[in-house]
Write an enzyme that holds these catalytic residues in place. Structure first.
Site, short mmCIF file in Angstrom:
data_model
loop_
_atom_site.label_atom_id
_atom_site.label_comp_id
_atom_site.label_asym_id
_atom_site.label_seq_id
_atom_site.Cartn_x
_atom_site.Cartn_y
_atom_site.Cartn_z
N CYS A 102 0.85 -1.19 0.00
CA CYS A 102 0.00 0.00 0.00
C CYS A 102 0.88 1.25 0.00
O CYS A 102 1.69 1.43 -0.91
CB CYS A 102 -0.98 -0.02 1.18
SG CYS A 102 -2.36 1.13 0.94
N HIS A 205 -3.70 -4.46 -0.23
CA HIS A 205 -3.44 -4.95 1.13
C HIS A 205 -3.48 -6.48 1.13
O HIS A 205 -4.56 -7.07 1.18
CB HIS A 205 -4.51 -4.43 2.09
CG HIS A 205 -4.40 -2.98 2.42
ND1 HIS A 205 -3.59 -2.51 3.42
CD2 HIS A 205 -4.99 -1.89 1.86
CE1 HIS A 205 -3.69 -1.19 3.50
NE2 HIS A 205 -4.53 -0.79 2.55
N GLU A 207 -2.82 -8.41 3.53
CA GLU A 207 -3.34 -8.88 4.82
C GLU A 207 -4.86 -8.83 4.88
O GLU A 207 -5.47 -9.41 5.79
CB GLU A 207 -2.73 -8.06 5.96
CG GLU A 207 -3.31 -6.70 6.20
CD GLU A 207 -2.83 -5.62 5.23
OE1 GLU A 207 -3.14 -4.44 5.47
OE2 GLU A 207 -2.15 -5.95 4.24
#
Length: 223
Positions: A102, A205, A207
């Site tokens: 990001c 992202h 995650e």
């Protein structure tokens, strides 16, 4: 630095799991990033992580992940205030793997239209803002695809229909087209992943991208 494309990958799932358990990813804690979510996702794929806050800790790392949310200038200033700006540049020169996600990907390049600070300069390029229109909302937010532009160890096992979670108003424009690793459609095509030798970046992202993001993080831990 190492080979541009990278070639290391795991031959079967058992060997991959054994290697993951031995790897540690250092997460750069400079005040702009949800490190807890990244650490939890790494743990789910069998990878240990630790937080690093000093250039000495960065240089003592096997591999480094630079997360980030927020503004480009704020990120650069926080890195400089902590000495991490120079520490990350020194780490990249060792040839060990570095991944920015990001805002962390944007910080890898030289400059951004969002501000006036100078980034890490590890991948020549700049960041520009999406052009908003009645048909194109900014920020780019939600799930989208990232189409691989070439074979790479960071993309090992990634399926063509993989989707990732994006939240950003600016995107990276690398100076050299060969540094682009994947691209995404949002109004126009933009570069959503980069790699220059041992320095890598993902605009999305991982995650927050479920099994698709887990694959990217697992691959990074095995480079």
């Amino acid at each position: 630095m190492g080979a541009r494309n990278g070639t290391r990958s795991c031959s079967h799932e058992g060997a991959q799991g054994a290697r993951d358990s031995q790897m540690t990813v250092s997460l750069v804690d400079y005040g702009l990033g949800n490190l807890g979510s990244v650490a939890n996702m790494l743990k789910r794929v069998g990878v240990q992580s630790r937080r690093v806050t000093t250039p000495e800790e960065v240089l003592d790392s096997e591999r480094v992940l630079l997360p980030g949310v927020g503004a480009f200038d704020a990120g650069v200033r926080l890195l400089k205030e902590s000495g991490l700006h120079e520490g990350l540049q020194q780490f990249a020169r060792t040839g060990r793997p570095l991944l920015g996600i990001c805002l962390g990907m944007q910080l890898l390049v030289d400059t951004s239209a969002e501000g006036s600070e100078h980034g890490l300069g590890l991948i020549p390029g700049h960041c520009q803002r999406f052009v908003e229109s009645p048909r194109l909302r900014v920020p780019h937010m939600g799930w989208n695809h990232a189409r691989a532009l070439r074979s790479d160890s960071l993309l090992h096992g990634v399926m063509e229909d993989s989707r990732y979670y994006f939240v950003h108003s600016y995107h990276v424009v690398p100076s050299a087209t060969e540094d682009a690793l994947a691209e995404t459609e949002y109004g126009n095509t933009f570069v959503s992943m980069v790699r220059r030798e041992n320095v890598m970046g993902a605009q999305f992202h991982p995650e927050k991208s479920h099994t698709f993001g887990m694959t990217i993080l697992r691959n990074f831990a095995n480079i």
